[in-house]
Write an enzyme that holds these catalytic residues in place. Structure first.
Site, short mmCIF file in Angstrom:
data_model
loop_
_atom_site.label_atom_id
_atom_site.label_comp_id
_atom_site.label_asym_id
_atom_site.label_seq_id
_atom_site.Cartn_x
_atom_site.Cartn_y
_atom_site.Cartn_z
N LYS A 1 -9.42 4.29 4.39
CA LYS A 1 -9.18 5.04 3.15
C LYS A 1 -10.42 5.87 2.80
O LYS A 1 -10.31 7.01 2.35
CB LYS A 1 -8.82 4.08 2.01
CG LYS A 1 -7.40 3.56 2.16
CD LYS A 1 -7.08 2.35 1.31
CE LYS A 1 -5.69 1.82 1.69
NZ LYS A 1 -5.37 0.50 1.15
N GLN B 1 -7.12 -3.60 -3.24
CA GLN B 1 -6.67 -3.90 -1.88
C GLN B 1 -6.09 -5.31 -1.81
O GLN B 1 -6.72 -6.27 -2.23
CB GLN B 1 -7.88 -3.78 -0.91
CG GLN B 1 -7.55 -3.97 0.54
CD GLN B 1 -6.64 -2.88 1.09
OE1 GLN B 1 -6.87 -1.70 0.89
NE2 GLN B 1 -5.58 -3.29 1.77
N ASP C 1 -1.40 3.59 -6.23
CA ASP C 1 -0.57 2.83 -5.30
C ASP C 1 0.86 2.67 -5.84
O ASP C 1 1.74 2.23 -5.11
CB ASP C 1 -1.18 1.43 -5.08
CG ASP C 1 -1.75 1.26 -3.68
OD1 ASP C 1 -1.44 2.11 -2.81
OD2 ASP C 1 -2.50 0.29 -3.46
#
Ligand code: NDP
Length: 282
Positions: A52, A96, A119
């Site tokens: 990322k 994460q 997200d």
């Protein structure tokens, strides 16, 4: 022989366009920034975060990493998210997963400000997706939809079967495909006679994490096959959920692994950060 849906090339194309948008924001004094929280020492998670970071570098997005010990408390995690929520220079926040079991990931996702939830895991954004409203769509389903659009694969009226019902892939995919007017069937580990559902499908999306799960006898001639799965063989090779070599001969379109859905997922994250930076500065 199927047309290969080249996720790597499409991801590259989208990233180039995002870079232009990012440069344009910077020229207005806005520096798009993604904050990533990593809890603990999971080696796969570290690789995902590194990837990322690289994608951010490519597009020109600032990247800030918060690495927390695996024994942090829920309050410490929530306090960090709240402090990132209030930072004006942070546009996207990503936690994460997985995180250690003693922590409540749902509360953490709920705490991420909806307008920084790149997200798309905050229940408010999940609800907006369900209602067909503009929102942050979670990155893998969004990437799959972009592939359909790029290859002019019209979902309207098509029988589309999704295998896998996780919160991050299968469930948001239902809504994304429904919004495109597909007739959606969703299968999971308790589904009886799964083959009947795949055989009747014009489009099959598989996201379960089992190598060679979809074989050519399970699909109809000319079906579109999207392989979300990522599996490692005993020889260490990366493969999807589809028996690619054989299914490719019968399908009309197919995504490879690697080079299919994977690169699109991170790219849509970049897309969401740019979108957040724009919206927060309107
Ligand atoms: P989860 O483990 O959260 O969910 C797996 C789903 O598959 C569950 O709904 C499960 O059913 C279903 N399932 C498992 N076995 C079967 C079976 N034999 N028949 C039918 N359904 C079955 O996985 P994720 O959604 O997180 O990920 C799925 C795969 O996609 C993994 O390989 C993952 O690595 C990959 N992935 C790839 C991404 C990319 O960018 N390319 C991004 C995210 C994930 P049930 O609910 O009944 O248990």
């Amino acid at each position: 022989m199927a047309t290969i849906i080249d996720g790597k090339a499409l991801a590259q194309k989208i990233r180039s366009n995002l870079k232009i948008e990012c440069d344009e924001l910077k020229s207005r004094g806005i520096l798009p920034k993604l904050a990533v929280i990593l809890v603990g020492n999971d080696s796969a998670s570290k690789i995902y975060v590194r990837n990322k970071n690289r994608a951010c570098e490519e597009v020109g997005i600032e990247f800030e990493e918060y690495i927390l010990n695996s024994d942090i408390t829920q309050d410490e995690l929530i306090n960090l998210i709240n402090s990132l929520n209030s930072k004006k220079d942070v546009h996207g926040i990503l936690l994460q997963s997985p995180i250690p079991n003693h922590l409540d990931i749902n509360q953490a996702f709920r705490t991420i400000a909806p307008d920084k939830d790149v997200d798309g895991f905050n229940p408010l954004n999940v609800g907006k997706l369900t209602l067909g409203q503009d929102t942050f769509v979670s990155c893998t389903p969004y990437g799959v939809i972009k592939m359909f659009e790029e290859y002019n694969i019209d979902l309207s009226g098509k029988n589309l079967t999704i295998i896998g019902r996780s919160n991050i892939v299968g469930k948001p995919l239902i809504q994304c495909c429904l919004n495109k007017n597909a007739t959606v069937t969703i299968c999971h580990s308790k589904t009886k006679d799964l083959k009947e559902h795949t055989k009747n499908a014009d489009i099959v999306i598989c996201a379960i994490g089992k190598a060679k799960f979809i074989t050519e006898d399970m699909i109809k001639e000319g079906a579109v096959i999207i392989d979300v799965g990522i599996n490692r063989t005993e020889e260490g090779k990366l493969v999807g959920d589809v028996d690619f070599q054989n299914v490719e001969k019968k399908a009309s379109y197919i995504t490879p692994v690697p080079g299919g859905v994977g690169p699109m997922t991170i790219t849509m994250l970049m897309n969401n950060v740019i979108k957040a930076a724009k919206q927060l500065n309107m």
